[in-house]
Design a protein around this motif. Structure first.
Motif, PDB file in Angstrom:
ATOM      1  N   GLN A  62      -3.261 -31.851  -6.795  1.00 20.19           N
ATOM      2  CA  GLN A  62      -2.416 -32.392  -7.859  1.00 20.19           C
ATOM      3  C   GLN A  62      -3.199 -33.354  -8.751  1.00 20.19           C
ATOM      4  O   GLN A  62      -3.653 -34.390  -8.290  1.00 20.19           O
ATOM      5  CB  GLN A  62      -1.208 -33.103  -7.265  1.00 20.19           C
ATOM      6  CG  GLN A  62      -0.241 -33.639  -8.305  1.00 20.19           C
ATOM      7  CD  GLN A  62       1.122 -33.890  -7.711  1.00 20.19           C
ATOM      8  OE1 GLN A  62       1.800 -32.947  -7.306  1.00 20.19           O
ATOM      9  NE2 GLN A  62       1.517 -35.136  -7.621  1.00 20.19           N
ATOM     10  N   PRO A  63      -3.333 -33.039 -10.051  1.00 22.13           N
ATOM     11  CA  PRO A  63      -4.147 -33.869 -10.937  1.00 22.13           C
ATOM     12  C   PRO A  63      -3.364 -34.988 -11.607  1.00 22.13           C
ATOM     13  O   PRO A  63      -2.212 -34.812 -12.011  1.00 22.13           O
ATOM     14  CB  PRO A  63      -4.636 -32.874 -11.987  1.00 22.13           C
ATOM     15  CG  PRO A  63      -3.519 -31.884 -12.096  1.00 22.13           C
ATOM     16  CD  PRO A  63      -2.916 -31.785 -10.703  1.00 22.13           C
ATOM     17  N   TYR A  64      -4.016 -36.128 -11.719  1.00 19.71           N
ATOM     18  CA  TYR A  64      -3.573 -37.206 -12.592  1.00 19.71           C
ATOM     19  C   TYR A  64      -4.416 -37.107 -13.859  1.00 19.71           C
ATOM     20  O   TYR A  64      -5.648 -37.114 -13.799  1.00 19.71           O
ATOM     21  CB  TYR A  64      -3.754 -38.561 -11.920  1.00 19.71           C
ATOM     22  CG  TYR A  64      -2.725 -38.843 -10.847  1.00 19.71           C
ATOM     23  CD1 TYR A  64      -1.688 -39.746 -11.063  1.00 19.71           C
ATOM     24  CD2 TYR A  64      -2.779 -38.183  -9.623  1.00 19.71           C
ATOM     25  CE1 TYR A  64      -0.732 -39.992 -10.084  1.00 19.71           C
ATOM     26  CE2 TYR A  64      -1.823 -38.417  -8.639  1.00 19.71           C
ATOM     27  CZ  TYR A  64      -0.806 -39.320  -8.877  1.00 19.71           C
ATOM     28  OH  TYR A  64       0.141 -39.553  -7.908  1.00 19.71           O
ATOM     29  N   LEU A  65      -3.754 -37.039 -15.011  1.00 20.34           N
ATOM     30  CA  LEU A  65      -4.409 -36.740 -16.282  1.00 20.34           C
ATOM     31  C   LEU A  65      -4.243 -37.907 -17.245  1.00 20.34           C
ATOM     32  O   LEU A  65      -3.147 -38.452 -17.395  1.00 20.34           O
ATOM     33  CB  LEU A  65      -3.778 -35.487 -16.904  1.00 20.34           C
ATOM     34  CG  LEU A  65      -3.760 -34.227 -16.024  1.00 20.34           C
ATOM     35  CD1 LEU A  65      -2.797 -33.205 -16.592  1.00 20.34           C
ATOM     36  CD2 LEU A  65      -5.153 -33.632 -15.931  1.00 20.34           C
ATOM     37  N   GLY A  66      -5.318 -38.276 -17.910  1.00 20.54           N
ATOM     38  CA  GLY A  66      -5.201 -39.377 -18.861  1.00 20.54           C
ATOM     39  C   GLY A  66      -6.470 -39.529 -19.691  1.00 20.54           C
ATOM     40  O   GLY A  66      -7.423 -38.786 -19.543  1.00 20.54           O
TER      41      GLY A  66
END
Length: 255
Positions: free
Chosen positions: A155-159
């Motif tokens: 699960q990616p955290y994107l920013g």
């Protein structure tokens, strides 16, 4: 691991980066105590360099939002030897100014924004001081980095999103969001790999599956990869969902 006092770096200030033992065989190299673009770049760059350097006994690496974790085989490298090798590598350059690792991918992922598939777009947009249309343009117009993988497998955290998206999580949980949901808070998006309750607002829905347990590479996105969301109408979602786990997404190498 032996005690590892901070190794100050005057180029970044605040006594960063810092080394600390983690468990009996690991070292945590922290570049900040909160999410920061330079710290995230440094963590990604340092992890890749540690793997490329062939440090004796290095058995496993991982990154968080602002740290890199290195685990050593104690039968190959004593704690003192491992700590010395990590210190030497850390002191070799200004990691905050280092380029991102090679081998990264740019993913373009079709996404339905709003509608019944992603019902909290208007609420999130209002919290950011935007209209729903401006919110879609803002998100779709921002190339996002996979800052870390966490919470659930793959699960990616994107920013980071623009500053107006520094909105808090909800005070109450949404009972359940579906796999492929794109949810927003604190200038980040999460692309969910599981159906779960969440305090993040559900603003987009994709048919892209980032966790594929039957594949040789079950985690499709890797830290350092980049993502762009392409708006599509809700009527196009079912066909993409039925077409396979890519959900219409494409990728290309980043140089």
């Amino acid at each position: 691991m032996t005690d590892l006092p901070p190794l100050p770096d005057p180029r970044h200030g605040g006594g960063w980066p810092r080394l600390a033992p983690l468990g009996t065989d690991g070292i945590l190299v922290s570049f900040a105590d909160r999410l920061d673009d330079k710290a995230n770049r440094a963590a990604l760059s340092f992890r890749a360099a540690a793997e490329d350097a062939g440090l004796a006994g290095l058995a496993e690496t991982a990154t968080s939002l602002a740290s890199a974790y290195l685990r050593f085989d104690p039968e190959v490298a004593t704690p003192a030897r491992a700590a010395a090798a990590v210190r030497a590598l850390l002191d070799a350059r200004d990691w905050y100014a280092s380029p991102l690792p090679q081998g990264r991918q740019l993913w373009r992922i079709p996404c339905v924004f709003g509608t019944a598939l992603a019902p909290q777009l208007a609420e999130a947009a209002a919290a950011a001081g935007l209209s729903p249309e401006a919110a879609i343009r803002s998100i779709a117009g921002t190339r996002l980095r996979v800052q870390t993988i966490g919470f659930a497998p793959g699960q990616p955290y994107l920013g980071e999103l623009p500053p107006e998206w520094d909105i808090p999580r909800q005070t109450a949980l949404t009972d359940r969001i579906p796999v492929g949901a794109v949810c927003v808070a604190i200038r980040q998006l999460v692309l969910f790999t599981v159906s779960t309750p969440t305090g993040w607002r559900h603003v987009g829905q994709t048919a892209f599956r980032t966790f594929r347990p039957g594949d040789a590479q079950p985690f499709v996105l890797r830290p350092g990869d980049e993502v762009e969301f392409t708006p599509i109408p809700a009527e196009a979602y079912a066909a993409l969902r039925d077409a396979g786990p890519d959900g219409g997404a494409t990728c290309e190498p980043l140089t």
